[in-house]
Design a protein around this motif. Structure first.
Motif, PDB file in Angstrom:
ATOM      1  N   THR A 270       0.855  -1.226   0.056  1.00  0.00           N
ATOM      2  CA  THR A 270       0.049  -0.105   0.195  1.00  0.00           C
ATOM      3  C   THR A 270       0.743   1.298  -0.080  1.00  0.00           C
ATOM      4  N   THR A 271       2.294   1.205   0.048  1.00  0.00           N
ATOM      5  CA  THR A 271       2.955   2.314   0.135  1.00  0.00           C
ATOM      6  C   THR A 271       3.370   2.815  -1.314  1.00  0.00           C
ATOM      7  N   ALA A 272       3.469   2.012  -2.165  1.00  0.00           N
ATOM      8  CA  ALA A 272       3.813   2.286  -3.585  1.00  0.00           C
ATOM      9  C   ALA A 272       2.508   2.225  -4.389  1.00  0.00           C
ATOM     10  N   ASN A 273       1.783   1.189  -4.015  1.00  0.00           N
ATOM     11  CA  ASN A 273       0.374   0.849  -4.488  1.00  0.00           C
ATOM     12  C   ASN A 273       0.207   0.864  -6.199  1.00  0.00           C
ATOM     13  N   LYS A 276      -2.880  -0.994  -7.946  1.00  0.00           N
ATOM     14  CA  LYS A 276      -4.419  -0.465  -7.862  1.00  0.00           C
ATOM     15  C   LYS A 276      -4.541   0.037  -9.423  1.00  0.00           C
ATOM     16  N   ALA A 354       3.570  10.761  -8.469  1.00  0.00           N
ATOM     17  CA  ALA A 354       5.067  10.456  -7.838  1.00  0.00           C
ATOM     18  C   ALA A 354       4.982   9.551  -6.633  1.00  0.00           C
ATOM     19  N   ALA A 355       6.255   8.820  -6.691  1.00  0.00           N
ATOM     20  CA  ALA A 355       6.415   7.978  -5.500  1.00  0.00           C
ATOM     21  C   ALA A 355       6.440   8.761  -4.233  1.00  0.00           C
ATOM     22  N   PRO A 356       5.768   8.162  -3.011  1.00  0.00           N
ATOM     23  CA  PRO A 356       5.813   8.991  -1.857  1.00  0.00           C
ATOM     24  C   PRO A 356       7.497   9.283  -1.407  1.00  0.00           C
ATOM     25  N   THR A 358       8.537   8.369   1.431  1.00  0.00           N
ATOM     26  CA  THR A 358       9.075   7.412   2.116  1.00  0.00           C
ATOM     27  C   THR A 358       9.736   6.390   1.346  1.00  0.00           C
TER      28      THR A 358
END
Lengths: 394, 268
Positions: A270-273, A276, A354-356, A358
């Motif tokens: 769920t961080t890069a996701n 989805k 864009a990537a978060p 983190t």
């Protein structure tokens, strides 16, 4: 006999049309003006006239003059001349002209609006430069592409689209075309900003630039507005070179498989996701109902509104598809660094985020490794085997 | 082809001497303005949203179309944005001291239950927008600014990011989420604190404006500029959604109920 007569008349008419064909002109951005509903006909004419004074015509380009900026550092008039104008091949010793119309205009249009004569037959549609937005670049969202970014696209083309490679052109020809594309983009952005300015600030009877002599102070104000807008647009292009996202080196690791495995976890997490939109099987079928920014301008979700824009010259809207990552076709380039930039910065003008923050650079490299491994998985190469590969579609 | 006046303008562009800015006249003291936007018709019923992503999570919240929110009891129109309109040459007024403590505050904008909360975020250029994701699913927050660089970061579940917007935006900017296409919000960025958004009763108040004459501008996502209102049975045209007010020291100017016609609200 009658037929021959008709043919002769036809040829005469054609010849006559050829002799009297009108000088090429830039088209007004009627679609954007329609969206900003408050622009009258005389205001549209006013915008066209100001743009001619600043940028010239397709045959005779000009670059705008600004009091506190050296515009030639962004676009040089000398360079533009080789690309501008009609195609001329009469004399091999004369300087070349018309490169843009020879190589680009049939898809991207004389105006750079992505509406050349062949455009509507292509999928994806050719790029409309006039937003200043580029998808495949080294700079973050909001940054303009660098000179090197544009050159890469001209030299390599865009795989999976109709955009070919122009590797065979001479270096000075490539340079001229890059500058000419910037010129059209800048002109288009300035035009949009004028339309927005009129819609937001002016009464119906007012113009962006009034007849001089009426009120010197007012005219000076209006000139300042025009200069501010032009210099804002130009400085975005001037600053692009310094904005390229740095790419830390790949974590050197003998165990490539471990990197791919970690990338896979991130892809589905769920961080890069990524999952989805690119879907459970990375076929690009997770989110198929969205549109890109060029299309969103015409309200694609409301057919009766979209029809109004299509009547003004916009193309029938199409959904944007997340990339099918199993094909191994990468539009913005197949080098690892290209894919790194796509993931790190997102793709401007599209839903790709864009990537978060983190996600560290190592994580992004793991994702790059995973993405680059996908075309080589068994699933990518053959038909699906059965239930095992069934997935949820939207 | 090129008219004389444009040639003249081109010359001016080359060598313009600019005139100095007119001083902004401000009277002494501070006053406020308030009012209420009321739907001049039967309140429309907001349709349900077809949740086609993360159904098991987002499907729980009975999501409704919030592009026009009218209170069924008092017909108040929520999410109408009212802000101080300044011409190019106007410098923004020095804010009342009461605004000092919020000058560098964080303004919360949350992905919450698969919708943006609040729908309209009001931000000063000195403040920080905190974009949070309170959900257990991932979101991304796409803000298509004009004066500022647009952004589109992923906001992982349970995390947040801080974002600054240093230039003011002329119009409210659309905020969306690419994963959940129904999610829409709006961001207002101004270089002064004199803006407001109507609450669930349609009411707004802008406090402690410097006394004097000001122009306010009114915008709603379905109407664009609110170009006409009815007040005390009389229709008033607001060109580009603008109207003039005089703020008096120590007083609150109550504009009362401002009726807005259903015809103003359409798909744009």
């Amino acid at each position: 006999m009658g037929r021959a007569w008709a043919a002769a008349v036809g040829v005469c008419l054609l010849l006559q049309a050829g002799c009297n064909s009108p000088e090429a002109a830039f088209h007004f951005n009627a679609v954007y003006a329609h969206k900003q509903s408050g622009v009258t006909k005389s205001q549209a004419k006013n915008v066209k006239e100001i743009l001619i004074a600043q940028f010239g015509t397709p045959d005779e380009p000009a670059i705008p003059a600004l009091p506190d900026m050296d515009v030639s550092s962004v676009i040089s008039l000398d360079r533009l001349k080789m690309s501008a104008g009609p195609v001329e091949r009469t004399d091999d010793t004369a300087p070349r002209r018309g490169l843009y119309r020879e190589h680009c205009a049939h898809c991207h249009g004389v105006t750079g609006d992505g509406r050349g004569p062949t455009a509507r037959f292509l999928n994806p549609y050719p790029r409309d430069y006039r937003r200043g937005t580029s998808k495949f670049k080294s700079t973050p969202v909001g940054g303009r592409p660098t000179h090197a970014d544009l050159k890469r696209i001209l030299v390599d083309g865009i795989p999976g689209t109709a955009m070919p490679s122009f590797k065979l052109l001479a270096a000075d020809e490539l340079e001229s075309l890059i500058q000419y594309v910037k010129y059209l983009a800048i002109r288009g952005e300035v035009e949009r900003s004028y339309i927005l300015e009129i819609d937001a600030e002016l009464e119906e009877e007012d113009l962006l630039l009034n007849v001089p002599g009426e009120d010197a102070e007012q005219v000076a104000d209006q000139v300042e507005v025009i200069q501010d807008i032009t210099s804002m647009v130009l400085s975005r292009w001037a600053n692009a070179a310094g904005q390229a996202t740095e790419v830390p080196s790949h974590p050197v690791d003998d165990d490539k498989l471990a990197s791919i495995t970690r990338g896979r976890e991130l892809f589905f997490g769920t961080t890069a996701n990524c999952v989805k939109c690119h879907g459970d099987t990375a076929l690009g079928d997770g989110q198929t109902t969205d549109y890109d920014e060029w299309t969103k301008e015409i309200d694609p979700t409301k057919p009766h509104l979209a029809a109004e824009y299509v009547a003004l010259g916009a193309f029938t809207p199409r959904n944007i598809r997340p990339r099918n990552l199993r094909q191994g076709v990468y539009r913005g380039g197949r080098r690892p660094v290209d894919i790194y930039w796509r993931i790190k910065n997102g793709i401007e003008g599209t839903p790709m985020p864009a990537a978060p923050a983190t996600l560290r650079s190592d994580d992004i490299w793991h994702l790059v490794d995973y993405v680059r491994s996908l075309p080589y998985e068994a699933l990518s190469e053959g038909r699906t085997k059965g239930r095992e590969f069934q997935r949820e579609r939207n | 082809m090129i008219s004389k006046r444009v040639l003249f303008a081109a010359l001016l562009l080359l060598c313009s001497s600019l005139l100095s800015s007119a001083a902004n006249v401000q009277a002494a003291g501070w006053g406020s303005i308030k009012g209420r936007f009321v739907y001049d018709g039967a309140p429309p019923k907001a349709g349900p949203i077809a949740v086609n992503k993360d159904r098991e999570f987002c499907g729980k919240f009975n999501l409704r179309d919030e592009s026009l929110v009218v209170n069924p009891e008092n017909r108040g129109v929520a999410n109408v944005i009212v802000y101080l309109y300044l011409g190019r040459r106007d410098t923004p007024p020095t804010p009342h001291p009461s605004y000092e403590k919020t000058a560098d505050a964080e303004v919360m904008f949350s992905n919450d239950k698969c919708r943006f909360s609040p729908r309209v975020a009001l931000l000063r250029t000195t403040q920080t927008l905190k974009i949070a994701n309170a959900d257990t699913v991932g979101h991304n927050t796409k803000i298509d600014c004009f004066s500022n660089a647009p952004i589109n970061p992923i906001i992982p579940a349970g995390s947040d990011i801080e974002q600054q917007f240093s230039a003011q935006e002329r119009l409210p900017t659309r905020v969306s989420c690419s994963i959940h296409p129904w999610m829409t919000g709006w961001l207002v960025v101004k270089n002064n604190p004199y803006f407001a958004v109507t609450d669930e009763n349609g009411a707004f108040e802008i406090k402690n404006l410097p006394a004097g004459k000001w122009t306010l501008q009114v915008w709603q996502e379905k109407s664009g500029y609110v170009k006409e209102v009815k007040k005390g049975g009389k229709a008033t045209k607001w060109k580009k959604g603008r109207f003039k007010i005089t703020v008096k020291d120590g007083q609150t100017e109550n504009m009362g109920d401002l009726l807005v016609s259903p015809k103003l609200f359409k798909d744009r």
